[in-house]
Design a protein around this motif. Structure first.
Motif, short mmCIF file in Angstrom:
data_model
loop_
_atom_site.label_atom_id
_atom_site.label_comp_id
_atom_site.label_asym_id
_atom_site.label_seq_id
_atom_site.Cartn_x
_atom_site.Cartn_y
_atom_site.Cartn_z
N MET A 129 30.37 -14.00 -49.62
CA MET A 129 31.66 -13.30 -49.57
C MET A 129 31.48 -11.90 -49.01
O MET A 129 32.06 -11.53 -47.99
CB MET A 129 32.24 -13.24 -50.98
CG MET A 129 33.58 -12.54 -51.05
SD MET A 129 34.82 -13.35 -50.01
CE MET A 129 36.16 -12.22 -50.20
N SER A 130 30.58 -11.12 -49.65
CA SER A 130 30.40 -9.76 -49.16
C SER A 130 29.80 -9.79 -47.76
O SER A 130 30.02 -8.87 -46.97
CB SER A 130 29.51 -8.97 -50.11
OG SER A 130 28.25 -9.62 -50.25
N VAL B 30 32.82 -10.27 -45.33
CA VAL B 30 33.61 -9.03 -45.29
C VAL B 30 32.81 -7.94 -44.59
O VAL B 30 33.34 -7.20 -43.76
CB VAL B 30 34.00 -8.59 -46.72
CG1 VAL B 30 34.78 -7.29 -46.67
CG2 VAL B 30 34.81 -9.68 -47.39
N GLY B 31 31.53 -7.88 -44.90
CA GLY B 31 30.67 -6.88 -44.28
C GLY B 31 30.65 -7.02 -42.77
O GLY B 31 30.78 -6.04 -42.04
N VAL C 2 33.87 -5.78 -41.40
CA VAL C 2 33.93 -4.31 -41.45
C VAL C 2 33.18 -3.73 -40.26
O VAL C 2 33.66 -2.86 -39.54
CB VAL C 2 33.33 -3.79 -42.77
CG1 VAL C 2 33.14 -2.29 -42.71
CG2 VAL C 2 34.21 -4.18 -43.94
N GLU C 3 31.97 -4.28 -40.01
CA GLU C 3 31.15 -3.81 -38.90
C GLU C 3 31.87 -4.00 -37.57
O GLU C 3 31.92 -3.09 -36.74
CB GLU C 3 29.85 -4.62 -38.84
CG GLU C 3 28.74 -4.03 -39.62
CD GLU C 3 27.52 -4.94 -39.55
OE1 GLU C 3 26.42 -4.42 -39.54
OE2 GLU C 3 27.67 -6.18 -39.50
N GLN D 67 34.66 -1.54 -37.12
CA GLN D 67 34.16 -0.19 -36.81
C GLN D 67 33.76 -0.11 -35.34
O GLN D 67 34.10 0.84 -34.64
CB GLN D 67 32.92 0.11 -37.65
CG GLN D 67 33.26 0.52 -39.07
CD GLN D 67 32.01 0.93 -39.83
OE1 GLN D 67 30.91 0.88 -39.29
NE2 GLN D 67 32.18 1.32 -41.07
N ARG E 250 20.21 -0.99 -37.74
CA ARG E 250 20.82 -1.90 -38.71
C ARG E 250 19.78 -2.86 -39.28
O ARG E 250 19.78 -3.15 -40.48
CB ARG E 250 21.95 -2.68 -38.06
CG ARG E 250 23.17 -1.82 -37.75
CD ARG E 250 24.33 -2.68 -37.27
NE ARG E 250 25.48 -1.87 -36.90
CZ ARG E 250 26.33 -1.34 -37.77
NH1 ARG E 250 26.16 -1.54 -39.07
NH2 ARG E 250 27.35 -0.62 -37.36
N ARG E 251 18.91 -3.35 -38.38
CA ARG E 251 17.86 -4.26 -38.83
C ARG E 251 16.96 -3.57 -39.83
O ARG E 251 16.55 -4.16 -40.83
CB ARG E 251 17.03 -4.74 -37.62
CG ARG E 251 17.83 -5.54 -36.62
CD ARG E 251 18.00 -6.97 -37.05
NE ARG E 251 16.92 -7.80 -36.56
CZ ARG E 251 16.46 -8.85 -37.21
NH1 ARG E 251 16.97 -9.14 -38.38
NH2 ARG E 251 15.51 -9.58 -36.72
N PHE F 232 17.67 -1.44 -41.87
CA PHE F 232 18.32 -1.30 -43.19
C PHE F 232 18.74 -2.64 -43.78
O PHE F 232 19.62 -2.71 -44.63
CB PHE F 232 19.51 -0.35 -43.09
CG PHE F 232 19.05 1.07 -43.04
CD1 PHE F 232 18.51 1.68 -44.17
CD2 PHE F 232 19.09 1.78 -41.86
CE1 PHE F 232 18.04 2.98 -44.12
CE2 PHE F 232 18.63 3.08 -41.80
CZ PHE F 232 18.09 3.68 -42.92
N GLY F 233 18.11 -3.70 -43.30
CA GLY F 233 18.25 -4.96 -44.00
C GLY F 233 19.17 -5.99 -43.37
O GLY F 233 19.43 -7.03 -43.97
N ALA F 234 19.70 -5.72 -42.16
CA ALA F 234 20.54 -6.73 -41.53
C ALA F 234 19.67 -7.88 -41.05
O ALA F 234 18.69 -7.66 -40.35
CB ALA F 234 21.31 -6.13 -40.37
N THR F 235 20.00 -9.11 -41.44
CA THR F 235 19.25 -10.27 -40.96
C THR F 235 19.68 -10.56 -39.53
O THR F 235 20.71 -10.07 -39.07
CB THR F 235 19.53 -11.50 -41.82
OG1 THR F 235 20.94 -11.76 -41.77
CG2 THR F 235 19.13 -11.29 -43.27
N SER F 236 18.88 -11.41 -38.83
CA SER F 236 19.23 -11.69 -37.44
C SER F 236 20.55 -12.46 -37.38
O SER F 236 21.34 -12.27 -36.47
CB SER F 236 18.11 -12.47 -36.76
OG SER F 236 17.80 -13.62 -37.51
N ARG G 218 23.00 -12.06 -39.34
CA ARG G 218 24.04 -11.06 -39.55
C ARG G 218 24.33 -10.29 -38.26
O ARG G 218 25.49 -10.00 -37.93
CB ARG G 218 23.57 -10.11 -40.63
CG ARG G 218 24.56 -9.08 -41.02
CD ARG G 218 25.86 -9.73 -41.47
NE ARG G 218 26.80 -8.66 -41.75
CZ ARG G 218 26.86 -8.04 -42.93
NH1 ARG G 218 26.11 -8.44 -43.93
NH2 ARG G 218 27.69 -7.06 -43.09
#
Ligand SMILES: Nc1ncnc2c1ncn2[C@@H]1O[C@H](COP(=O)(O)OP(=O)(O)OP(=O)(O)O)[C@@H](O)[C@H]1O
Ligand SMILES: [Mg+2]
Lengths: 393, 232
Positions: free
Chosen positions: A1-2, A5-6, A9-10, A13, A299-300, A302-306, A308
């Motif tokens: 879910m998040s 939404v995340g 949001v990205e 932006q 972004r990567r 800071f934890g963004a998966t591929s 994502r």
């Protein structure tokens, strides 16, 4: 879910930050979506209008014309009996003889030739004749002493637009002095048409109007035309073995859909424009992805998966083209529902159909498809970016 | 003290375009426990950033063992590494690496976009708290390009710490700042790391910065050596 939404949001932006470039790319997409949806919408409108017009002149779907032709002329009484037999045996609810004739009428401004169409009451249904005033023929109108006429707008004008409630008379100028009663008015078939009028067959004989070459038309359900046509032909052939019997469809649908080809052609052009829009969109996304290598690296880190990152870039394109698609469809609706355009595209219609849902779906679907295509390639590029290389300085 | 990272004989080799091998790291041994403040110094090009990338799960060793929270990194998929990185590691870079065009607050919220549950939904609140902690709450809506270097690095610190990572990796965090600003920023980083009991690994050229750390190493030609005492 998040996660979903995340990603949204990205994407949002990203769109806000690159307003101008996105707007430019989307303009093309929105425009071609508008073109695509308009083509479908206008095509439907034109088809509807054409259908009504064609059905007015040629008869409703499916109108079958029957004729019996010589070497010798068939006996009119026997022929009429045969036609009435067909009407009974095949459960025909609407039928009409039609014949053209000339008559001279005495108008306030002088004597004028009038094109007469001699019909039966069923003609009104078969040819969708809508009266603007008065009424169409009823079955007992043949029994009137003064023959009833349904006249065209031009005739009505020439007669000085009399009040129909007072059963106005129209004088036939000829050897035999006859007066006809105007019982209804129909619109002119085309602008500036000369005066014309309808009269019932039986009444015309009494009035001494000579009848020209005639046809017998029956209306059958669209689906039954293919079965009933040969049956009626065989039926008549059996009764008149030495004559040529013809049974053919008269309505426009018998010749296929004339709008479809034009619609397909314009649709193909709009599709091409859309494709160009997609290429433009793709081009811009590819250029910006190069500027965004560092950002994606950050972004990567800071934890963004591929996955994502892929969804993020893809979503950006999808969100953008969806907005463009909605805008395009809205423009198309504004175009298709514009009264001036409606009037030009379908002059025969008095009531316009709603904007077709398929046209809206097609336009929006095309926009989303373009977004997916233009988003997938840069998204794949973005996923392949090496984080360490992206954030190295 | 819990061991966060443990490296034994870690090497990193890259193949150059002309097929030559470049041995950047040649057998690094290192232990980092939570709460440790570690400084790594070394000449430019000696492999410091390469080592830091390994510590932060951005890269994997060519050989040797690297255990992250007891798990060998070779055993975790890249997606798992990304999640682990997001939840456990915070990076501070020399060039700040803030997202351009986005407000300070948006920047600090970025890591929370990859969090789940409460942290994700409360991202604005958490980011504001963190901005307040670095003394920039009033600049929340400002864009990075309107800020001084020191302010930008404080934003970057807030971003690195907003998910309360157990490991903070700072690659020359004062490299782009003047000496005084660098010291303030470093002091801030050091105190926030202490507050949250996170391990802090700092790469630096600056001996004053290195002096803040409790354990110090020098990386030379791909080999890591512990330094004794405070270097002059
Ligand atoms: N992927 C790579 N391909 C080729 N060479 C690389 C690669 N990664 C690092 N290097 C080289 O390895 C060496 C060490 O790089 P690294 O970035 O770790 O140095 P550093 O100690 O961080 O230097 P600085 O202090 O200048 O940041 C450099 O010479 C660099 O050019
Ligand atoms: Mg470096």
């Amino acid at each position: 879910m998040s996660g979903v939404v995340g990603a949204l949001v990205e994407a949002w932006q990203e769109l806000r930050i690159n307003k101008v470039r996105i707007l430019l790319a989307l303009f093309g997409v929105a425009l071609s979506v508008a073109a695509l949806a308009s083509v479908v919408g206008l095509g439907d409108l034109a088809r509807e209008g054409y259908k009504v017009q064609a059905e007015r002149s040629q008869g409703r779907t499916a109108t079958v014309a029957l004729s019996v032709n010589g070497p010798t002329t068939p006996d009119p009484v026997r022929l009429e009996k045969a036609y009435q037999g067909i009407v009974e045996r095949y459960g025909i609810s609407y039928w009409t003889h039609t014949a053209q004739a000339q008559a001279r009428f005495q108008f306030p401004g002088g004597v004028q030739d009038v094109q007469m169409t001699l019909v039966d009451p069923g003609y009104g249904f078969i040819h969708r004749t809508d009266v603007t005033q008065g009424s169409w023929f009823a079955a007992d109108d043949e029994q009137r002493l003064a023959p009833a006429v349904v006249v065209s707008e031009a005739f009505y004008n020439a007669a000085g637009r009399p009040d129909l409630v007072r059963k106005p008379l129209a004088k036939l100028a000829g050897d035999q002095e006859t007066t006809a009663v105007i019982i209804g008015v129909v619109p002119d078939l085309f602008p500036q048409a000369p005066p014309s009028a309808f009269m019932l067959n039986g009444a015309a004989q009494t009035a001494g109007i000579a009848e020209g070459y005639g046809q017998f038309k029956v209306w059958v359900q669209d689906g039954q035309a293919a079965v009933l046509m040969p049956a009626m032909q065989a039926d008549l052939q059996a009764q008149f073995p030495d004559l040529y019997i013809d049974a053919s469809r008269m309505d426009y649908a018998a010749y296929g859909d004339p709008i479809a080809i034009a619609q397909l052609a314009v649709g193909a052009i709009a599709g091409l424009v859309l494709l160009l829009g997609a290429v433009g969109m793709l081009n811009i996304s590819m250029v910006t992805i190069r500027y965004r290598v560092r950002e994606i690296g950050i972004r990567r880190s800071f934890g963004a998966t591929s996955g994502r990152i892929f969804v993020g870039v893809m979503m950006e394109s999808l969100v953008a083209t969806s907005v463009a698609g909605i805008a395009g469809v809205m423009v198309a609706i504004a175009v298709v529902k514009n009264p001036w355009i409606q009037e030009k595209v379908a002059p025969a219609l008095s009531e316009y159909p709603p904007f077709p849902v398929e046209a809206a779906m097609l336009g929006f679907g095309a926009a989303v498809l373009v977004g997916a295509l233009a988003g997938a390639i840069p998204a794949l590029v973005a996923v392949r970016i090496k984080v360490i290389d992206a954030i190295r300085f | 003290m819990e061991t966060l990272l443990s490296l034994r004989g870690v090497t990193r080799t890259v193949v150059l375009p002309d097929d030559q091998e470049l041995h950047i790291l040649r057998g690094v041994d290192l232990e980092i426990a939570s709460g440790d403040h570690t400084a790594i110094v070394g000449r430019s090009g000696c492999g410091k950033s390469t080592l830091l990338n390994l510590l932060g799960l951005l890269d994997v060793p060519s050989s040797g063992e690297l255990d992250f929270l007891g798990t060998p990194v070779q055993k975790i998929s890249s997606n798992q590494r990304a999640r682990l990185r997001g939840s456990t590691v915070g990076f501070v870079f020399q060039q700040f690496n803030l997202l351009q065009g986005r407000s300070a607050l948006d920047n600090v919220m970025t890591p929370l976009l990859y969090a789940s549950g409460r942290d994700f939904w409360r991202r604005r609140e958490l980011a504001m708290e963190m901005l307040d902690r670095v003394g920039l709450a009033a600049r929340a809506d400002a864009k990075p390009n309107m800020m001084s270097g020191g302010e930008q690095q404080r934003i970057a610190i807030a971003r690195a710490l907003v998910r309360r990572p157990r490991l903070i990796l700072a690659d020359e965090p004062t490299g782009a700042l003047d000496v005084e600003t660098g010291q303030t920023v470093m002091a801030l980083l050091d105190s926030i790391a202490t507050e949250s009991a996170a391990a802090l690994v700092t790469i630096t050229h600056d001996h004053n910065v290195a002096a803040l750390a409790r354990s110090r190493y020098r990386l030379d030609a791909g080999v890591l050596q512990a330094l004794e005492g405070v270097p002059a």
